[in-house]
Structure formats: C-alpha cells, structure tokens
Design an enzyme around this catalytic site. Structure first.
Site, PDB file in Angstrom:
ATOM      1  N   ARG A 182       0.954  -1.203   0.009  1.00 20.51           N
ATOM      2  CA  ARG A 182      -0.188  -0.064   0.009  1.00 20.51           C
ATOM      3  C   ARG A 182       0.795   1.239   0.079  1.00 20.51           C
ATOM      4  NH1 ARG A 182      -3.148  -3.648   2.992  1.00 20.51           N
ATOM      5  NH2 ARG A 182      -5.167  -4.212   1.942  1.00 20.51           N
TER       6      ARG A 182
ATOM      7  N   ASP B  32       0.134  -6.831  -3.177  1.00 18.82           N
ATOM      8  CA  ASP B  32      -1.395  -6.631  -2.853  1.00 18.82           C
ATOM      9  C   ASP B  32      -2.058  -6.189  -4.052  1.00 18.82           C
ATOM     10  OD1 ASP B  32      -3.869  -5.870  -1.392  1.00 18.82           O
ATOM     11  OD2 ASP B  32      -2.822  -6.465   0.413  1.00 18.82           O
TER      12      ASP B  32
ATOM     13  N   HIS C 203      -6.364 -10.195  -3.141  1.00 17.94           N
ATOM     14  CA  HIS C 203      -5.337  -9.119  -2.829  1.00 17.94           C
ATOM     15  C   HIS C 203      -4.113  -9.226  -3.989  1.00 17.94           C
ATOM     16  CE1 HIS C 203      -6.784  -7.411   0.790  1.00 17.94           C
ATOM     17  NE2 HIS C 203      -7.117  -8.536   1.146  1.00 17.94           N
TER      18      HIS C 203
ATOM     19  N   ASP D  42      -6.612 -14.051   2.487  1.00 18.59           N
ATOM     20  CA  ASP D  42      -7.816 -13.509   3.186  1.00 18.59           C
ATOM     21  C   ASP D  42      -8.528 -12.699   2.272  1.00 18.59           C
ATOM     22  OD1 ASP D  42      -5.339 -11.544   2.656  1.00 18.59           O
ATOM     23  OD2 ASP D  42      -6.375 -10.180   3.826  1.00 18.59           O
ATOM     24  N   GLU D  43      -9.726 -12.440   2.656  1.00 24.18           N
ATOM     25  CA  GLU D  43     -10.687 -11.535   1.698  1.00 24.18           C
ATOM     26  C   GLU D  43     -10.886 -11.797   0.330  1.00 24.18           C
ATOM     27  OE1 GLU D  43     -10.921  -7.414   4.423  1.00 24.18           O
ATOM     28  OE2 GLU D  43      -9.101  -7.621   3.246  1.00 24.18           O
TER      29      GLU D  43
ATOM     30  N   TRP E  71      -6.425 -12.303  12.364  1.00 22.58           N
ATOM     31  CA  TRP E  71      -6.680 -10.553  12.279  1.00 22.58           C
ATOM     32  C   TRP E  71      -7.929 -10.153  12.240  1.00 22.58           C
ATOM     33  CZ3 TRP E  71      -9.678  -7.949   8.928  1.00 22.58           C
ATOM     34  CH2 TRP E  71     -10.044  -8.656   7.694  1.00 22.58           C
TER      35      TRP E  71
END
Ligand SMILES: [Zn+2]
Length: 433
Positions: free
Chosen positions: A172, A201, A276, A343-344, A410
């Site tokens: 990021r 990411d 990501h 994740d996600e 997390w």
C-alpha cells in the site's frame, strides 16, 4: 491483508511503550519492553575511550562491534574489544543454563557483567545498554558535552513470546530500502525478532521477479489520487499515467534480509493469494478468471468492487506462475516461514467461471470456500516440499484448513484463530480490534 491491520499493530507498540513504569528505582531506568526483573544499584557506569570489552570468541566480538559502532558514531570514541580474554571493564560470559534469548546484565559503577547462552542473549543485553545510554547515542553524528553513563542496575530478562513481530505493508505504501533498514534497526532495539514483509497486494507488487519482469514494470506502478484518503481513491481508468512507483530489486532484498539477520530478525515474505492480487493481474490479466471482463489496473486505494478480481483457481497456469514466483522468493528469503496470504477472497467470479466450476467438480469440492482450501493447500504443499512452513490469514478457517498451516488471526477479536488453535493448528494472534 486488511488495510486497518497495520495501523493497529503500530498503535499496539506505542501503547506498550507508554505503559512502562520504572517503579522503585532511585534513578530512572527506561527500557522497552520492560525486563522481567530490574534491581537498582548505586552509582553509574561511565563509558570512555579507555573502556574495554572482554569477549570469549569472535562470535561475541561481532555482536559487541555492532554496539561499539554506535559509540564511534555518536560519542567519537571506540572501546577496545579483547577476544579470548577474561579481563575487561565489560565481560561477556557464556552461561548455557540460560534460555536461548535470555540474558543477565549486572551493571556496577566499576564494571559490567553480561551472561547469556549465546549470541542472541548477548545481543539483547547490548540493546538494553543501548537504551540505557543517553538518547544522543541514536543521533548518528558525534555530539560533545554528553556524559556517556548508564545507571548501576541488575537486569534479568527473557522474552514472554517467541514470535515478536512487526508487519510492514510496503504494498500500500512503498518505503525505500533505507527506511526499511532504519525500521529494522529500531525493531532490534525493541527486541522484536520477526519482520512480516507484506510485499504484494492490490496496490503494488514490490519485489523483482526475474522470470516475470512485468510484475514490477506494471505491477509496481499506479495512478496518483492526490489529496484523497486511501479509502476514497477512485480505481484507475485504462491509459491513465501510472506515476506512483517503487519496488525492491533482488539485491535490495538480499541486503534487507542480511541486515535483519545480523540483528537476529527473521524476515517472513508474504505473497498474497488468491485475492489481494490486482497488481499481479494488472501485469498478467490472463491469470484472472476468463469471465472477468473489466479493466484490471493496480489500485491506488481500497478498490471497492475490484476486490473480486482474484487468481483463477481452475487455470493450471496460475499455479505454475505462483510456483515460479515462490521459487525466486524462497531463494531470496532463508526464513523458516513463508506467508501465503489467503484473506478476503470474494468468490463472485469463481462462481461464474467455467474453469473454477470444472475444478470443483473434478476435485469433488462442495463450494467456493472449499475451492479456496484446495488452492491454498496446493500452494502450501509446494512450499512445504521445499522444506519451509506456511502461514495464512484466518479466513482459511472458513473451509477445511490445509495441513500444516499456521493461522494468523486478524478478524474481530481473534475468534477464528482460536478455532484453528482448537483444531491443533499453531496461531499468530494479531486481532485488528
Ligand atoms: Zn476461474
């Protein structure tokens, strides 16, 4: 990895620092983290050009030299180091009865005795001395008029946690190599021993991969959205100039890893999958599901609906690509652990993708969550076959957790990680709340 996590980790460290109290001491002793035991003595030990270190072997001398470099830089003198000698103002003595990272530090006005089982313990004792010295020791240039003293005190110390980590998200927010080396140095001072390096990411691919040059040529660059918060930045349009950029060459990575190793810090690389991954897919869009019909660019912000642009789980080229990437990553990072993300991952394209659906049928997978379990398990087995262990985010608990995964919690208050622990998996607890 969720954007908020990094802020939480930093805040946590600041809180730990603020809570340290130096009670019952005649002189202020300010150490972070607080040692197991601090017993105050009388007077001060004074460092000067005449100070000598006595060490048992060259290994210890290496650790001491790294410490005396601070004095050379800030105080303008360099204490002598006598190897294989028992007579000195500061003596290092091996005590195999102590645990690996433990140390005992006895400071009187006349001398300092340091006991440890090995180099890590000695290193941490020297970090405590570093923190006890006047703050000018960190200045980076010679300062005059400073009394280079530390208070007489006896410290017995050993870490409560084996994994003492900091996550740095350079995907990021790219950080130049020089900043990273400084961060590593500060981690060492705080006796942290693990740097979790979030290298890829939606917002940037930050590591040079020789076999796939477009990962950095395209994936490390993105559009600018000046004056906008990360969460408010519009997605890129095709053809917009990508001016924000940054990545580490393989030489940079080797330098970072070596610098950390010298400070007893393990650098764990994270290569995110299956989600990501917009930066990688911007460079190699054919690795997304064929049903994705929108432009894929490196995202300058949170990305909104583009979070469902992820690697296709039905395309074998994806696994070949990721294995090739990991081959280079494993070569650069000697760490025991490799982080595979996980994740996600939004499954909307997987649900519509003929390749993903065919894979589910072929592997007898009930739903798309199990398809992710298949994806992560296949990649984990590849890394494990190279003698390394794998870490993944706690969404892996949504399906059958692939064998051997260490789960990093997390979400929420860490319930998902606790579920993994109950199933016998090792966990790293970093709940965002
Ligand atoms: Zn697919």
């Amino acid at each position: 990895m969720r954007y908020r996590t990094i802020h939480t980790l930093v805040c946590f460290l600041l809180l730990m620092a603020a809570n340290i109290q130096a009670d019952n001491l005649t002189q202020p002793v300010s150490l972070v983290p607080c040692p197991v035991s601090i017993v105050p003595g009388t007077g001060n030990f004074h460092f000067s050009a005449k100070t000598t270190f006595a060490v048992e072997n060259e290994e210890q001398a290496v650790e001491v030299r790294r410490f005396t470099e601070l004095l050379t830089r800030a105080a303008g003198f360099t204490p002598r180091i006598k190897v294989g000698n028992k007579k000195g103002d500061i003596c290092l003595t091996t005590d195999v009865g102590l645990k690996e990272e433990a140390y005992k530090l006895e400071i009187t006005s006349k001398r300092i005795n340091i006991h440890a089982a090995g180099v890590q313990g000695f290193f941490y004792a020297l970090q405590s001395i570093r923190q006890l010295l006047p703050a000018a020791i960190e200045g980076g240039q010679v300062v005059t008029g400073i009394n280079w003293i530390i208070p007489a005190v006896t410290i017995t110390d050993q870490p409560r946690f084996g994994y003492r980590g900091l996550l740095v998200d350079v995907a990021r927010f790219f950080s130049p190599k020089e900043n990273l080396l400084r961060i590593i140095d500060c981690m060492a001072m705080l006796k942290l021993n693990t740097l979790h390096f979030h290298l890829t990411d939606d917002n940037g691919w930050r590591i040079e991969i020789k076999k796939y040059p477009e990962l950095t040529e395209i994936g490390s660059r993105r559009v600018e959205r000046p004056g906008k918060n990360f969460s408010e930045r519009r997605n890129p349009r095709q053809g917009e100039p990508t001016v924000e950029k940054g990545y580490y060459t393989q030489d940079d990575i080797r330098e970072i890893v070596a610098y950390a190793q010298e400070r007893h810090i393990e650098v764990i690389p994270e290569i995110e999958m299956p989600a990501h991954s917009n930066a990688a897919l911007a460079a190699y869009p054919l690795l997304a599901c064929p049903v994705v019909n929108k432009y894929i660019g490196v995202l300058p912000g949170l990305g909104g609906m583009n979070a469902d642009v992820i690697y296709c789980a039905g395309n074998d080229s994806v696994f070949t690509f990721l294995q090739d990437v990991l081959d280079e990553v494993l070569e650069l990072f000697p760490s025991k652990y490799i982080h595979l993300g996980g994740d996600e991952a939004r499954k909307t394209h997987w649900e519509a993708c003929p390749l993903c659906q065919a894979r589910m049928k072929q592997e007898k997978l009930e739903n798309e969550e199990e398809l992710q379990g298949y994806f992560m398990g296949r990649m984990a087995r590849y890394v494990q076959s190279k003698g390394r262990e794998v870490i993944g985010w706690d969404e892996l608990t949504n399906a059958t957790i692939p064998e051997g995964f260490i789960i990093q919690g997390w979400q929420g208050y860490g319930q998902a990680a606790m579920k993994a622990a109950e199933l016998g998996h090792r966990i790293i607890m970093t709940p965002a709340r």
